[in-house]
Write a protein that holds these residues in place. Structure first.
Motif: not given
Length: 602
Positions: A374-376, A548-552, A566-568, A571-574
């Motif tokens: 949601q923040t993304g 795809f690492e967070p904060f990179f 990272a968020i995307s 989501i795709v993995q879910a």
């Protein structure tokens, strides 16, 4: 007389003891043989399932590879060194990914023109395999696929071969002659290594009874029975076993035949193979003798008790002392059982507490992940704020102008012009409502309930959110979208992924001479591929490894937190999919989302 009766009674007891011992031996041997066979059947079934799984796992690989356009192109233009080089690299990459021994392509004469081991000293390239049955069966259309097990003529390494015909065009399959054959080689050496841990001999034989895989090395390439001359000639003609003359296992010495005898068998594969397990019959005799020894021991004990009956009175005190010791041991045993019960109860309580903590941690993780998504989305809306403001300002300005005009016309009594201006005001308001509805739908939290999602509609919705930025850049947007492809997921989160990838692509091409982005949606082997390509500078290799690492992030400070991809990816993995990035050969980057295709009929 009493002495005579006692002798008769002792003779009868001795006879009964011998019969009991012999009957125990027979029953224990029978039960041991039954258990041994059942255990062997279970072991054989597990080995057979593993072996069948490996054979069938790669059954469709040559069929799929035969449809690759570059395979038919290389057969049609064998003089093209560039085409052969590219195909060699593709086959090598597929072979390494599939973890098989080799993949190679032969022309209609059996000459190998491309192979995954092109760079190895024992490369198949230039070798002719037209004498192999898997080549002849396919080229002569005796079967749809060829299967064969043999020692490699080039590498001298045995393997299982699966082949498929290659046609000039996939549409001509079955209606024209093949122009070549594509084959894969699978090594079964790992099974042989695993079997060595078994005490019992295990062997795999072909339809002629020739053992080609076994944990008894001396049995390999020997037959279960003597082979006639015609079978020997057939084996020699195909060089199945490198020209070896096949002798029967019975020709070996007794020591080398150790373990060879009655066996359990199961059919394997498509070539009439037999998987065999040779249970150790010595275990049967051992089990019978052990049971007989136990019965003999019990009889000896009973005899000793009977002999000691006369001394019963003298040993009474000793027996009372023994009973007391037994009672004490029983009391100690009860105490140990009670203590053990308490320990188990406490361990169970600790486990339940740990389980509750794990559930709480999982809930916190799931909540954190949803808040991150949601923040993304809200961060993305913040980045689009300027464009959204422009989109809303236009209809607001129009509404104000049309309202002023309507007031003037109303004072002049021109009702027709007043009605026209009111209609324009209504249209502008409707446009604002559509924009705001899209933003509300994009910003609201997902319900987390998976449903059928139309990928094409999600792409159009994402483009609508970025429409103003696309016009501002003067971007050339090329779309290749089918009418309807469905996946199981969340449409809001899928739109978020597409918006994020589009914004990254727009950032990449903003300073480029050619401002071009392509969105292509297609169906690929039970999956839906969403590919977003751009004309940017591409991705450095060092960046792809951490993309795809967070904060990179590669963006300047203040222009991104490094959470979008990272968020995307999360989501795709879910949605049981994958998100990958690569550089295009023509320049620029390509991001690919792969999601399982949902069968609309189900």
């Amino acid at each position: 007389m009493n002495s005579y009766k006692r002798q008769i009674a002792m003779l009868l007891l001795a006879t009964l003891a011998v019969v009991s011992i012999f009957a125990t031996y027979l029953f224990s041997s029978y039960q041991a043989r039954k258990d041994l066979r059942q255990s062997g059947e279970r072991q054989l079934q597990m080995i057979a399932l593993d072996l069948e799984a490996v054979l069938e796992r790669h059954e469709t690989l040559p069929y799929t590879l035969s449809y690759l356009p570059q395979v038919a192109q290389v057969l049609a233009h064998p003089e093209s060194q560039d085409g052969i080089r590219a195909l060699n690299l593709d086959l090598q990459a597929i072979q390494q990914q599939a973890k098989i021994a080799a993949i190679y392509l032969m022309d209609a004469q059996g000459n190998t023109i491309a192979a995954s081991n092109w760079d190895q000293p024992q490369s198949y390239i230039g070798q002719n395999f037209s004498f192999r049955p898997y080549f002849q069966d396919v080229m002569q259309r005796r079967s749809g696929a060829g299967h064969f097990y043999a020692i490699g003529n080039t590498t001298n390494i045995p393997g299982y071969f699966i082949s498929q015909p290659v046609f000039a065009s996939p549409g001509l399959r079955g209606s024209s002659e093949p122009i070549g054959v594509l084959a894969v080689k699978i090594s079964l050496h790992e099974f042989e290594k695993a079997w060595r841990s078994s005490e019992d001999p295990i062997a795999l034989s072909d339809r002629h009874g020739v053992v080609f895989l076994s944990n008894r090395e001396v049995w390999q390439y020997r037959s279960l029975r003597p082979l006639d001359a015609e079978v020997q000639r057939d084996i020699q003609a195909t060089l199945q076993y490198s020209g070896k003359t096949i002798h029967a296992i019975s020709a070996l010495s007794k020591k080398e035949q150790n373990g060879y005898g009655e066996y359990l068998t199961r059919p394997i594969g498509r070539l009439g193979w037999q998987l065999m397990l040779f249970p150790d019959e010595a275990k049967v005799n051992t089990a019978g003798l052990e049971s007989a020894a136990i019965v003999l021991l019990l009889l000896v004990v009973l005899a000793t008790i009977a002999a000691a009956w006369d001394q019963r009175q003298q040993r009474l005190q000793e027996r009372l002392a023994a009973q007391q010791a037994l009672q004490q041991a029983a009391a100690q045993l009860e105490q140990r059982i009670a203590q053990r019960t308490r320990d188990l109860t406490q361990a169970n309580a600790d486990w339940e507490a740990q389980f509750c903590k794990l559930q709480q941690a999982e809930q916190v993780l799931r909540s954190t992940q949803n808040e991150m998504v949601q923040t993304g989305k809200l961060a993305m809306l913040g980045q689009m704020a300027a464009g959204i403001t422009h989109e809303l300002n236009q209809p607001l300005t129009a509404i104000r102008a049309f309202a002023d005009n309507a007031d003037v016309y109303l004072q002049r009594g021109k009702l027709e012009q007043v009605s026209a201006n009111l209609h324009h005001i209504s249209s502008a308001s409707e446009r604002m409502g559509i924009i705001i509805a899209q933003l509300k739908g994009f910003a609201r939290k997902s319900s987390e309930q998976l449903q059928a999602v139309n990928v094409t509609q999600s792409v159009h919705a994402a483009i609508a959110l970025l429409q103003n930025d696309l016009h501002r850049l003067g971007l050339q947007l090329e779309l290749h979208l089918p009418e309807s492809l469905l996946v199981l997921g969340d449409n809001i989160r899928l739109e978020q992924v597409i918006v994020n990838l589009l914004r990254n692509a727009m950032d990449a091409v903003e300073q480029q001479p050619r401002i071009w982005i392509e969105i292509r949606v297609s169906e690929q082997v039970g999956q839906v591929w969403i590919q977003i390509s751009d004309s940017g500078a591409g991705l450095p290799d060092a960046v792809i490894a951490h993309l795809f690492e967070p904060f990179f992030t590669t963006k300047p400070s203040g222009q991104g937190l490094g959470l979008g991809l990272a968020i995307s990816s999360s989501i795709v993995q879910a949605m049981n999919g994958t998100l990958q990035a690569e550089n295009r050969s023509a320049g620029g980057a390509c991001f690919t989302v792969r999601l399982p295709l949902l069968n609309a009929a189900s």
